[in-house]
Design an enzyme around this catalytic site. Structure first.
Site, PDB file in Angstrom:
ATOM      1  N   ASN A 171     -15.704   6.392  -5.772  1.00  0.00           N
ATOM      2  CA  ASN A 171     -15.707   5.303  -6.743  1.00  0.00           C
ATOM      3  C   ASN A 171     -16.377   4.039  -6.199  1.00  0.00           C
ATOM      4  O   ASN A 171     -17.168   3.381  -6.888  1.00  0.00           O
ATOM      5  CB  ASN A 171     -14.255   5.018  -7.154  1.00  0.00           C
ATOM      6  CG  ASN A 171     -14.145   3.800  -8.018  1.00  0.00           C
ATOM      7  OD1 ASN A 171     -13.823   2.715  -7.545  1.00  0.00           O
ATOM      8  ND2 ASN A 171     -14.466   3.943  -9.291  1.00  0.00           N
ATOM      9  N   VAL A 172     -16.079   3.714  -4.945  1.00  0.00           N
ATOM     10  CA  VAL A 172     -16.592   2.476  -4.366  1.00  0.00           C
ATOM     11  C   VAL A 172     -18.111   2.567  -4.148  1.00  0.00           C
ATOM     12  O   VAL A 172     -18.867   1.664  -4.534  1.00  0.00           O
ATOM     13  CB  VAL A 172     -15.839   2.157  -3.052  1.00  0.00           C
ATOM     14  CG1 VAL A 172     -16.517   1.039  -2.293  1.00  0.00           C
ATOM     15  CG2 VAL A 172     -14.388   1.808  -3.361  1.00  0.00           C
TER      16      VAL A 172
ATOM     17  N   ASP B   8      -6.873   4.085  -4.671  1.00  0.00           N
ATOM     18  CA  ASP B   8      -7.544   3.942  -3.381  1.00  0.00           C
ATOM     19  C   ASP B   8      -8.217   5.304  -3.152  1.00  0.00           C
ATOM     20  O   ASP B   8      -8.432   6.033  -4.131  1.00  0.00           O
ATOM     21  CB  ASP B   8      -6.522   3.592  -2.273  1.00  0.00           C
ATOM     22  CG  ASP B   8      -7.184   3.135  -0.979  1.00  0.00           C
ATOM     23  OD1 ASP B   8      -7.554   1.965  -0.889  1.00  0.00           O
ATOM     24  OD2 ASP B   8      -7.356   3.954  -0.060  1.00  0.00           O
TER      25      ASP B   8
ATOM     26  N   LYS C  93       0.865  -1.190   0.000  1.00  0.00           N
ATOM     27  CA  LYS C  93       0.000   0.000   0.000  1.00  0.00           C
ATOM     28  C   LYS C  93       0.890   1.223   0.000  1.00  0.00           C
ATOM     29  O   LYS C  93       2.024   1.169   0.477  1.00  0.00           O
ATOM     30  CB  LYS C  93      -0.868   0.013   1.263  1.00  0.00           C
ATOM     31  CG  LYS C  93      -2.155   0.791   1.105  1.00  0.00           C
ATOM     32  CD  LYS C  93      -3.248  -0.063   0.532  1.00  0.00           C
ATOM     33  CE  LYS C  93      -4.445   0.749   0.131  1.00  0.00           C
ATOM     34  NZ  LYS C  93      -5.582  -0.117  -0.228  1.00  0.00           N
TER      35      LYS C  93
HETATM   36  O1  2IT Z   1      -8.094  -1.535  -0.867  1.00  0.00           O
HETATM   37  C1  2IT Z   1      -7.972  -2.078  -1.978  1.00  0.00           C
HETATM   38  O2  2IT Z   1      -8.099  -3.298  -2.127  1.00  0.00           O
HETATM   39  C2  2IT Z   1      -7.682  -1.220  -3.128  1.00  0.00           C
HETATM   40  N1  2IT Z   1      -7.588  -0.009  -2.950  1.00  0.00           N
HETATM   41  C3  2IT Z   1      -7.470  -1.813  -4.486  1.00  0.00           C
HETATM   42  C4  2IT Z   1      -6.070  -2.266  -4.646  1.00  0.00           C
HETATM   43  C5  2IT Z   1      -5.700  -2.739  -6.032  1.00  0.00           C
HETATM   44  O3  2IT Z   1      -4.515  -3.060  -6.197  1.00  0.00           O
HETATM   45  O4  2IT Z   1      -6.548  -2.787  -6.919  1.00  0.00           O
END
Ligand code: 2IT
Length: 448
Positions: free
Chosen positions: A239-240, A164, A124
């Site tokens: 987005n989510v 993210d 991350k």
């Molecule tokens: O929290 C997550 O799983 C994401 N932000 C997506 C990470 C990704 O590599 O698609």
């Protein structure tokens, strides 16, 4: 396992990293029993190794804003665990980003990625850059400066970032453009969430929300219930939440709330397609205000300042904004209002006390983010496969794979989370399933 001892030592080593310690505590609570059945894990100090990232890059970003002023931000990439594949996980641009936040996210990502069935390790990254109020040019300059530092440490087979919070298709575009210029490598597999004409996977923008609703559907069906006709409260409008609202509506549920840092928008008649489309404009504006929805659709959407989505009566709560966004008081209010399910779409969206409260309520079902939201990173994994093969699948092919992966994650939760009374503890199920896979991989690869 000496979970307490490990936590005490971790707290002493990393004082003040509250989100990270919270994420570790939850996993250790869940896995204690299975860990004790495997003395070989203890001998190889698997947990002690798992709670420390492989490495962390910390760097300074300097960029010039539209007024000609110099700005300084902090940025990081946490390469957490590579036991089952290259580091994989998003980049977060948000003013509150610090190392604790990215370590918690990288730790969670390791187990989540293990659940997807695809070979991806956990990572991350991000920065305390605040996109709110920034112009498009400023976003581009920041992304370019960010990649100028990071490019040497990532690659299609080493570390593959994605979006993210605060990082969507636009930002991935600027990041990828700069990567190619610096690395002079044009295989697009180094980032996922790319545009459809330059290597992005169909359905990746929708995938986190779609996958979450497929998972929620399995949760309800396993409980002898159905999604159609249910009222759903979502949080956020990014987005989510957009993907989740789209699929919830398609599956016949009624989305009655979305929210923002400024308050909640109640939508008693259920969200419409026009409103779902408008969520994209709201995000692109960088204003970060959900009130804009009520201004655009007066009458249909009612804005209340300072309130959360959890104050709105609903059958299913779907936190989809930020960590710790749902407190014990929120959980109590939801239960009082008759809510029966909470499926976390945000990473660690619920505070530990809220989860414990939900789990103490007979008949209430709680499912954790690392299972519910794994469709996002899973589809990133599918994007990596398409890039590596230099092909692109059709929407139907990607959707079918996503369906299959979410079903398999649900099955793993049931397998490892089934309790003596027949109920399913999804927290235990997800944590044990993810842990067993990563722990076994680490064990088989020796002491490294
Ligand atoms: O929290 C997550 O799983 C994401 N932000 C997506 C990470 C990704 O590599 O698609």
């Amino acid at each position: 396992m000496k979970a307490k001892k490990i936590m005490t030592s971790l707290k002493a080593k990393h004082p003040g990293e509250s989100e990270f310690l919270q994420a570790v505590q939850e996993v250790l609570e869940s896995i204690e029993e299975v860990y004790n059945q495997h003395p070989e894990f203890e001998k190889a100090k698997i947990v002690e190794r798992m709670v420390e990232p492989d490495r962390i890059y910390t760097f300074r970003i300097v960029w010039v804003d539209d007024k000609g002023q110099v700005n300084v931000n902090l940025a990081y990439r946490v390469q957490f665990n590579s036991a089952i594949g290259p580091y994989k996980g998003g980049l977060r641009f948000h003013k509150a980003v610090n190392l604790s936040m990215l370590k918690f996210l990288g730790f969670e990502q390791t187990f989540k990625n293990a659940l997807t069935t695809l070979p991806m390790g956990g990572g991350k990254g991000g920065s305390d850059f605040d996109p709110v109020g920034k112009s498009n040019d400023e976003i581009m300059r920041f992304c370019q400066a960010f990649m100028y530092e990071l490019w040497r440490n990532i690659g299609p087979d080493t570390d593959v970032p994605a979006g993210d919070v605060g990082v969507g298709g636009r930002e991935i575009g600027y990041l990828c453009g700069m990567y190619k210029k610096l690395a002079r490598e044009y295989n697009t597999g180094v980032l996922t969430g790319k545009g459809m004409t330059w290597g992005g996977s169909i359905l990746r923008p929708e995938a986190t929300g779609f996958g979450a609703l497929y998972f929620t559907n399995h949760v309800l069906e396993t409980n002898g219930d159905k999604l159609a006709g249910k009222t759903v409260a979502l949080s956020g409008f990014g987005n989510v939440a957009w993907g989740a609202a789209t699929k919830a509506k398609q599956l016949g549920a009624k989305v009655v709330a979305i929210s923002g840092p400024d308050g909640v928008c109640e939508i008693p008649g259920g969200i419409t397609d026009e409103m779902i489309d408008y969520m994209l404009d709201m995000r692109a504006s960088n204003r970060n205000k959900v009130e804009d929805m009520a201004t655009k659709f007066p009458g249909a959407a009612k804005f209340t300042a300072g309130k959360k989505s959890w104050s709105v009566k609903c059958d299913i709560a779907l936190p989809s904004a930020f960590q710790n966004e749902l407190s014990l008081a929120d959980a109590q209010e939801l239960v009082k209002n008759g809510t029966k399910y909470c499926c976390e779409i945000s990473n660690m969206g619920c505070q530990a006390e809220a989860i414990h409260f939900f789990q103490s309520q007979k008949g209430f079902i709680f499912a954790p983010g690392k299972a519910v939201n794994a469709g996002g990173v899973a589809t990133s994994g599918l994007e990596m496969t398409q890039n590596a093969e230099h092909i692109s699948w059709t929407p139907a092919e990607v959707d079918e794979r996503l369906h299959h992966i979410m079903e398999s994650i649900h099955e793993q939760c049931v397998k490892f989370g089934k309790q003596a009374d027949g109920t399913i503890d999804y927290v235990k199920g997800a944590n044990i399933a993810g842990f067993m896979k990563v722990a076994t991989a680490m064990l088989e690869q020796g002491i490294i």
